[in-house]
Write a protein that holds these residues in place. Structure first.
Motif, PDB file in Angstrom:
ATOM      1  N   ALA A 195      51.625  29.959  45.684  1.00  0.00           N
ATOM      2  CA  ALA A 195      50.854  30.883  44.853  1.00  0.00           C
ATOM      3  C   ALA A 195      49.419  30.374  44.734  1.00  0.00           C
ATOM      4  O   ALA A 195      48.502  31.133  44.399  1.00  0.00           O
ATOM      5  CB  ALA A 195      51.483  31.030  43.481  1.00  0.00           C
TER       6      ALA A 195
ATOM      7  N   THR B  76      38.335  36.357  43.339  1.00  0.00           N
ATOM      8  CA  THR B  76      37.371  36.106  42.266  1.00  0.00           C
ATOM      9  C   THR B  76      36.196  37.076  42.367  1.00  0.00           C
ATOM     10  O   THR B  76      35.808  37.712  41.374  1.00  0.00           O
ATOM     11  CB  THR B  76      36.872  34.644  42.340  1.00  0.00           C
ATOM     12  OG1 THR B  76      38.007  33.792  42.221  1.00  0.00           O
ATOM     13  CG2 THR B  76      35.876  34.327  41.250  1.00  0.00           C
TER      14      THR B  76
ATOM     15  N   ALA C  27      39.576  34.287  36.694  1.00  0.00           N
ATOM     16  CA  ALA C  27      38.590  35.133  37.391  1.00  0.00           C
ATOM     17  C   ALA C  27      38.406  36.456  36.648  1.00  0.00           C
ATOM     18  O   ALA C  27      37.386  37.115  36.800  1.00  0.00           O
ATOM     19  CB  ALA C  27      39.029  35.391  38.828  1.00  0.00           C
TER      20      ALA C  27
ATOM     21  N   ASN D  17      50.232  34.833  38.322  1.00  0.00           N
ATOM     22  CA  ASN D  17      50.315  33.758  39.322  1.00  0.00           C
ATOM     23  C   ASN D  17      51.072  32.528  38.840  1.00  0.00           C
ATOM     24  O   ASN D  17      51.499  31.713  39.646  1.00  0.00           O
ATOM     25  CB  ASN D  17      48.909  33.350  39.771  1.00  0.00           C
ATOM     26  CG  ASN D  17      47.972  33.114  38.610  1.00  0.00           C
ATOM     27  OD1 ASN D  17      47.768  33.995  37.781  1.00  0.00           O
ATOM     28  ND2 ASN D  17      47.422  31.929  38.515  1.00  0.00           N
TER      29      ASN D  17
ATOM     30  N   ASP E 223      44.210  43.167  39.050  1.00  0.00           N
ATOM     31  CA  ASP E 223      44.129  42.007  39.935  1.00  0.00           C
ATOM     32  C   ASP E 223      45.468  41.963  40.684  1.00  0.00           C
ATOM     33  O   ASP E 223      46.495  41.600  40.117  1.00  0.00           O
ATOM     34  CB  ASP E 223      43.922  40.762  39.053  1.00  0.00           C
ATOM     35  CG  ASP E 223      43.917  39.465  39.848  1.00  0.00           C
ATOM     36  OD1 ASP E 223      44.415  39.465  40.992  1.00  0.00           O
ATOM     37  OD2 ASP E 223      43.439  38.451  39.313  1.00  0.00           O
TER      38      ASP E 223
ATOM     39  N   VAL F  83      46.070  40.184  43.386  1.00  0.00           N
ATOM     40  CA  VAL F  83      45.982  39.037  44.296  1.00  0.00           C
ATOM     41  C   VAL F  83      47.364  38.473  44.652  1.00  0.00           C
ATOM     42  O   VAL F  83      47.574  37.995  45.758  1.00  0.00           O
ATOM     43  CB  VAL F  83      45.057  37.950  43.676  1.00  0.00           C
ATOM     44  CG1 VAL F  83      45.226  36.602  44.344  1.00  0.00           C
ATOM     45  CG2 VAL F  83      43.603  38.407  43.761  1.00  0.00           C
TER      46      VAL F  83
ATOM     47  N   SER G 199      43.375  38.986  47.936  1.00  0.00           N
ATOM     48  CA  SER G 199      42.830  37.751  48.508  1.00  0.00           C
ATOM     49  C   SER G 199      43.659  37.327  49.718  1.00  0.00           C
ATOM     50  O   SER G 199      44.887  37.216  49.622  1.00  0.00           O
ATOM     51  CB  SER G 199      42.885  36.668  47.423  1.00  0.00           C
ATOM     52  OG  SER G 199      42.525  35.424  47.956  1.00  0.00           O
TER      53      SER G 199
ATOM     54  N   HIS H  28      43.993  34.472  51.426  1.00  0.00           N
ATOM     55  CA  HIS H  28      44.669  33.170  51.565  1.00  0.00           C
ATOM     56  C   HIS H  28      45.992  33.093  50.813  1.00  0.00           C
ATOM     57  O   HIS H  28      46.705  32.093  50.893  1.00  0.00           O
ATOM     58  CB  HIS H  28      43.730  32.013  51.192  1.00  0.00           C
ATOM     59  CG  HIS H  28      43.426  31.855  49.726  1.00  0.00           C
ATOM     60  ND1 HIS H  28      44.019  30.884  48.968  1.00  0.00           N
ATOM     61  CD2 HIS H  28      42.588  32.517  48.903  1.00  0.00           C
ATOM     62  CE1 HIS H  28      43.533  30.953  47.729  1.00  0.00           C
ATOM     63  NE2 HIS H  28      42.666  31.936  47.660  1.00  0.00           N
TER      64      HIS H  28
HETATM   65  N1  PLP Z   1      43.676  36.250  40.726  1.00  0.00           N
HETATM   66  C1  PLP Z   1      44.872  35.656  40.842  1.00  0.00           C
HETATM   67  C2  PLP Z   1      46.063  36.259  40.162  1.00  0.00           C
HETATM   68  C3  PLP Z   1      45.004  34.491  41.599  1.00  0.00           C
HETATM   69  O1  PLP Z   1      46.214  33.888  41.700  1.00  0.00           O
HETATM   70  C4  PLP Z   1      43.850  33.951  42.228  1.00  0.00           C
HETATM   71  C5  PLP Z   1      43.937  32.693  42.983  1.00  0.00           C
HETATM   72  O2  PLP Z   1      44.387  31.672  42.505  1.00  0.00           O
HETATM   73  C6  PLP Z   1      42.632  34.622  42.081  1.00  0.00           C
HETATM   74  C7  PLP Z   1      42.590  35.772  41.325  1.00  0.00           C
HETATM   75  C8  PLP Z   1      41.400  34.125  42.750  1.00  0.00           C
HETATM   76  O3  PLP Z   1      41.417  34.467  44.118  1.00  0.00           O
HETATM   77  P1  PLP Z   1      40.466  33.719  45.148  1.00  0.00           P
HETATM   78  O4  PLP Z   1      40.994  32.334  45.315  1.00  0.00           O
HETATM   79  O5  PLP Z   1      40.588  34.523  46.412  1.00  0.00           O
HETATM   80  O6  PLP Z   1      39.097  33.773  44.595  1.00  0.00           O
END
Ligand code: PLP
Length: 386
Positions: A10, A73, A101, A156, A181, A183, A204, A206
């Protein structure tokens, strides 16, 4: 080589070799600047636009609603800034368990733009109290505010999932802007962003075996928004700077692989999660979980018995080549512990650790970790053996 158990997917995932392979030609051969009008530049432009189309198709939306960014972010920042600066939002409703973020960005705008902000109620599992969201929206809208709702699709740290479609319906009923979000879910589930009713969604690369520093912001049709980064006219003047062409290619390939192999990967990762859960329960009945069996299948947040300490457990696991994350109110974070666990107000006597899995996690890594955890806990699972 010593065995390694990477159980922190994660946080980030290993780049898929197929993703790397897809990116290399865009660093070696097709290196033209996409803004250049000669053939080498046009090749890069074509690659970006075809990626945009593919990403949009995979998310059920129009290509014109996808903007490539540097990651979650930046996408979160752009969405929140747009809601405040272009869409006239004067009140933000979010939750205490959002990623920083979102939370720090909301704090920033509340401090500098003198907006108001409120937190939606959560139950003990971290699930959003929908009637509370509805009541808050009704009350703030009645006071003359236009509201932004910013709620993450999956958390996360503990993996709790949002009833995103229901939130979309509630937000629209009150004329609010809805940002999610996503992500931890885009690249982990088949997703149709139109069905979700979001105005903005962030992803995101990665987090699903794509390259770091890549992401997208989805902006629904007709939603006005402005640039966060000013300069050239890239990304239809919404995000200046020469495009990360190989990153965009990698993001798209990673998403395509994730969607093509979803059924297989989902059931494999779910089985790893279950194996870890059952294995931990067999080690001690005093181990409990912050993630339910219906939450995000890549994450398992675990509470260890009294007498265990997050930092100590993480350090001992690190020495053994087992990589996981803390998720405890008393663990050392950049600001002294997990705001997520703190927000859940659980009385946790011991360590809290997040294990997170991917298609690249092996069954052996799970068993090796379980064996080590079992050896770390004293027979009465009171403490960690040094
Ligand atoms: N939002 C969540 C839920 C995340 O888990 C993360 C990364 O840890 C982010 C935002 C930030 O993403 P990035 O690393 O691509 O900036």
């Amino acid at each position: 080589m010593n065995q390694i158990a990477y159980l922190d997917n994660a946080a980030t995932t290993q780049l898929d070799p197929k993703v790397l392979e897809s990116m290399i030609p865009y660093m070696e051969e097709y290196y033209g600047n996409p803004s250049s009008i000669y053939a080498l530049g046009r090749q890069s432009r074509l690659a970006i636009e075809s990626s945009r189309k593919q990403v949009a198709e995979m998310l059920g939306v129009k290509a014109t609603s996808i903007y490539f960014t540097s990651g979650g972010t930046e996408s979160n920042n752009t969405a929140i800034a747009a809601a405040v600066n272009e869409l006239g939002c004067t009140h933000i409703i979010t939750s205490p368990i959002e990623h920083h973020a979102v939370l720090h960005t909301v704090e920033h705008y509340c401090q500098y733009n003198k907006l108001s902000c409120s937190l939606v109620k959560l139950n003990a599992m971290g699930e959003v109290d929908l009637p509370d969201l509805e009541n808050q929206l009704a009350a703030y809208t009645k006071q003359g505010h236009k509201c932004l709702v910013s709620l993450m699709h999956a958390n996360n740290e503990i993996g709790v999932l949002l009833e995103i479609e229901a939130v979309g319906v509630i937000a629209r009923r009150h004329g609010a802007i809805f940002h999610s979000d996503c992500v931890q879910t885009i690249g982990h589930y088949p997703i149709n962003l139109i069905d979700y009713g979001v105005h903005f969604a962030s992803a995101s690369g990665h987090k699903f075996h794509g390259p770091k520093g890549t992401g997208i912001l989805y902006v629904s049709d007709g939603t006005k928004f402005g640039a966060l980064i000013h300069g050239g006219s890239q990304e239809r003047k919404k995000r200046a700077g020469t495009e990360n062409v190989h990153g965009i290619i990698g993001f798209t390939k990673a998403l395509a692989l994730a969607m093509d192999n979803f059924l297989h990967d989902h059931s494999y990762i779910k089985s790893l999660n279950k194996r870890m859960r059952l294995g931990l329960k067999a080690i001690s009945k005093n181990i409990s979980f912050n993630s339910s069996e219906n939450s995000l299948y890549t994450v398992l947040s675990v509470n260890f018995p009294a007498g265990t300490h997050t930092d100590l457990m993480l350090a001992l696991m690190d020495r053994k080549g087992i990589y996981a994350s803390g998720g405890s109110a008393c663990s050392s974070g950049d600001d002294g512990g997990s705001h997520v666990i703190t927000a859940l107000k659980k009385d946790l006597p011991g360590a809290t650790i997040r294990f997170s899995f991917s298609k690249m996690t092996s069954v052996e890594a799970i068993d090796f970790t379980l064996e080590f955890i079992s050896s770390m806990l004293l027979p009465k699972d009171q403490a960690v053996i040094l």
